[in-house]
Design a protein around this motif. Structure first.
Motif, PDB file in Angstrom:
ATOM      1  N   UNK A  38      -8.602 -20.019  21.796  1.00 29.26           N
ATOM      2  CA  UNK A  38      -7.997 -19.321  22.937  1.00 29.26           C
ATOM      3  C   UNK A  38      -7.404 -17.988  22.497  1.00 29.26           C
ATOM      4  N   UNK A  39      -7.412 -17.024  23.390  1.00 34.39           N
ATOM      5  CA  UNK A  39      -6.714 -15.769  23.125  1.00 34.39           C
ATOM      6  C   UNK A  39      -5.227 -16.061  23.335  1.00 34.39           C
ATOM      7  N   UNK A  40      -4.386 -15.809  22.333  1.00 36.12           N
ATOM      8  CA  UNK A  40      -2.955 -16.082  22.496  1.00 36.12           C
ATOM      9  C   UNK A  40      -2.351 -15.250  23.625  1.00 36.12           C
ATOM     10  N   UNK A  41      -1.433 -15.852  24.366  1.00 40.06           N
ATOM     11  CA  UNK A  41      -0.817 -15.174  25.515  1.00 40.06           C
ATOM     12  C   UNK A  41      -0.161 -13.851  25.117  1.00 40.06           C
ATOM     13  N   UNK A  42       0.383 -13.773  23.914  1.00 38.15           N
ATOM     14  CA  UNK A  42       1.039 -12.535  23.498  1.00 38.15           C
ATOM     15  C   UNK A  42       0.053 -11.410  23.188  1.00 38.15           C
ATOM     16  N   UNK A  43      -1.240 -11.697  23.176  1.00 39.22           N
ATOM     17  CA  UNK A  43      -2.271 -10.678  22.941  1.00 39.22           C
ATOM     18  C   UNK A  43      -2.826 -10.100  24.240  1.00 39.22           C
ATOM     19  N   UNK A  44      -2.563 -10.743  25.382  1.00 37.07           N
ATOM     20  CA  UNK A  44      -3.140 -10.305  26.653  1.00 37.07           C
ATOM     21  C   UNK A  44      -2.791  -8.850  26.968  1.00 37.07           C
ATOM     22  N   UNK A  45      -1.527  -8.484  26.825  1.00 40.45           N
ATOM     23  CA  UNK A  45      -1.128  -7.108  27.135  1.00 40.45           C
ATOM     24  C   UNK A  45      -1.765  -6.120  26.163  1.00 40.45           C
ATOM     25  N   UNK A  46      -1.739  -6.446  24.886  1.00 40.22           N
ATOM     26  CA  UNK A  46      -2.330  -5.576  23.862  1.00 40.22           C
ATOM     27  C   UNK A  46      -3.823  -5.347  24.115  1.00 40.22           C
ATOM     28  N   UNK A  47      -4.519  -6.383  24.566  1.00 41.84           N
ATOM     29  CA  UNK A  47      -5.962  -6.305  24.816  1.00 41.84           C
ATOM     30  C   UNK A  47      -6.293  -5.907  26.255  1.00 41.84           C
ATOM     31  N   UNK A  48      -5.255  -5.670  27.055  1.00 41.67           N
ATOM     32  CA  UNK A  48      -5.402  -5.273  28.459  1.00 41.67           C
ATOM     33  C   UNK A  48      -6.194  -6.322  29.240  1.00 41.67           C
ATOM     34  N   UNK A  49      -5.816  -7.587  29.071  1.00 41.40           N
ATOM     35  CA  UNK A  49      -6.476  -8.693  29.755  1.00 41.40           C
ATOM     36  C   UNK A  49      -5.632  -9.138  30.943  1.00 41.40           C
ATOM     37  N   UNK A  50      -6.285  -9.640  31.959  1.00 41.78           N
ATOM     38  CA  UNK A  50      -5.603 -10.134  33.150  1.00 41.78           C
ATOM     39  C   UNK A  50      -4.832 -11.412  32.830  1.00 41.78           C
ATOM     40  N   UNK A  51      -3.594 -11.459  33.253  1.00 40.28           N
ATOM     41  CA  UNK A  51      -2.794 -12.666  33.081  1.00 40.28           C
ATOM     42  C   UNK A  51      -3.210 -13.761  34.057  1.00 40.28           C
ATOM     43  N   UNK A  52      -4.049 -13.417  35.023  1.00 41.89           N
ATOM     44  CA  UNK A  52      -4.483 -14.365  36.056  1.00 41.89           C
ATOM     45  C   UNK A  52      -5.653 -15.237  35.614  1.00 41.89           C
ATOM     46  N   UNK A  53      -6.241 -14.941  34.447  1.00 41.95           N
ATOM     47  CA  UNK A  53      -7.411 -15.687  33.975  1.00 41.95           C
ATOM     48  C   UNK A  53      -7.177 -16.188  32.560  1.00 41.95           C
ATOM     49  N   UNK A  54      -7.848 -17.293  32.237  1.00 49.44           N
ATOM     50  CA  UNK A  54      -7.864 -17.785  30.859  1.00 49.44           C
ATOM     51  C   UNK A  54      -8.931 -17.022  30.087  1.00 49.44           C
ATOM     52  N   UNK A  55      -8.626 -16.670  28.843  1.00 46.22           N
ATOM     53  CA  UNK A  55      -9.566 -15.953  27.982  1.00 46.22           C
ATOM     54  C   UNK A  55      -9.731 -16.708  26.669  1.00 46.22           C
ATOM     55  N   UNK A  56     -10.938 -16.647  26.139  1.00 44.32           N
ATOM     56  CA  UNK A  56     -11.219 -17.256  24.840  1.00 44.32           C
ATOM     57  C   UNK A  56     -11.938 -16.251  23.958  1.00 44.32           C
ATOM     58  N   UNK A  57     -11.744 -16.417  22.641  1.00 39.07           N
ATOM     59  CA  UNK A  57     -12.583 -15.735  21.661  1.00 39.07           C
ATOM     60  C   UNK A  57     -13.779 -16.641  21.420  1.00 39.07           C
ATOM     61  N   UNK A  58     -14.964 -16.057  21.390  1.00 44.17           N
ATOM     62  CA  UNK A  58     -16.186 -16.804  21.110  1.00 44.17           C
ATOM     63  C   UNK A  58     -16.897 -16.094  19.968  1.00 44.17           C
ATOM     64  N   UNK A  59     -17.171 -16.822  18.916  1.00 46.13           N
ATOM     65  CA  UNK A  59     -17.943 -16.310  17.788  1.00 46.13           C
ATOM     66  C   UNK A  59     -19.224 -17.127  17.749  1.00 46.13           C
ATOM     67  N   UNK A  60     -20.371 -16.448  17.814  1.00 44.64           N
ATOM     68  CA  UNK A  60     -21.625 -17.209  17.852  1.00 44.64           C
ATOM     69  C   UNK A  60     -22.753 -16.464  17.144  1.00 44.64           C
ATOM     70  N   UNK A  61     -23.691 -17.235  16.596  1.00 45.64           N
ATOM     71  CA  UNK A  61     -24.844 -16.650  15.923  1.00 45.64           C
ATOM     72  C   UNK A  61     -25.922 -16.266  16.932  1.00 45.64           C
ATOM     73  N   UNK A  62     -25.550 -15.385  17.842  1.00 47.36           N
ATOM     74  CA  UNK A  62     -26.444 -14.969  18.926  1.00 47.36           C
ATOM     75  C   UNK A  62     -26.139 -13.515  19.243  1.00 47.36           C
ATOM     76  N   UNK A  63     -27.159 -12.698  19.354  1.00 44.92           N
ATOM     77  CA  UNK A  63     -26.930 -11.300  19.715  1.00 44.92           C
ATOM     78  C   UNK A  63     -26.585 -11.216  21.198  1.00 44.92           C
ATOM     79  N   UNK A  64     -25.541 -10.464  21.507  1.00 50.19           N
ATOM     80  CA  UNK A  64     -25.089 -10.269  22.879  1.00 50.19           C
ATOM     81  C   UNK A  64     -25.137  -8.774  23.154  1.00 50.19           C
ATOM     82  N   UNK A  65     -25.704  -8.400  24.303  1.00 49.96           N
ATOM     83  CA  UNK A  65     -25.835  -6.985  24.623  1.00 49.96           C
ATOM     84  C   UNK A  65     -24.534  -6.405  25.136  1.00 49.96           C
ATOM     85  N   UNK A  66     -24.358  -5.129  24.893  1.00 53.05           N
ATOM     86  CA  UNK A  66     -23.204  -4.418  25.418  1.00 53.05           C
ATOM     87  C   UNK A  66     -23.212  -4.453  26.933  1.00 53.05           C
ATOM     88  N   UNK A  67     -22.039  -4.581  27.521  1.00 51.98           N
ATOM     89  CA  UNK A  67     -21.944  -4.594  28.979  1.00 51.98           C
ATOM     90  C   UNK A  67     -22.401  -3.274  29.573  1.00 51.98           C
TER      91      UNK A  67
END
Length: 106
Positions: A38-67
């Motif tokens: 999980x992304x720690x709650x104290x990192x939400x502001x630093x990462x500019x994440x919405x407090x209204x949603x749950x966020x996770x870090x995902x590390x995977x052996x898969x290429x993901x395209x830029x948004x």
């Protein structure tokens, strides 16, 4: 951080439905063995994440395209929830892994 099976669902294209609205189409899910934390709650502001949603870090052996290179984000499904990938650090060409931040959709 712990190892988990994650369904990676890659964006395919947008299709226009009968009402003229773009609907995102996705490839079939690919099961990958990734790392989740999980992304720690104290990192939400630093990462500019919405407090209204749950966020996770995902590390995977898969290429993901830029948004920026596609119209809709790729998704992951984990533990019964869907998450849109909202940030990517692509180390795939270096070590075969991609680090992502994903926001729960529900």
């Amino acid at each position: 951080m712990f190892s988990a099976l994650v369904e990676f669902i890659e964006f395919k294209e947008n299709e226009v439905n009968d009402r003229g609205v773009d609907v995102s189409e996705y490839e079939d899910p690919i099961i990958v063995n990734g790392l989740i934390t999980p992304v720690p709650a104290d990192k939400y502001e630093e990462l500019n994440l919405s407090l209204q949603k749950d966020h996770i870090y995902v590390y995977m052996p898969q290429e993901v395209l830029s948004l920026r290179s596609q119209e809709s984000p790729d998704k992951v499904e984990y533990n019964g929830y869907s998450y849109f990938i909202i940030r990517i650090v692509n180390w795939f060409s270096y070590n075969g892994w991609t680090s992502c931040i994903a926001a729960r959709t529900e």
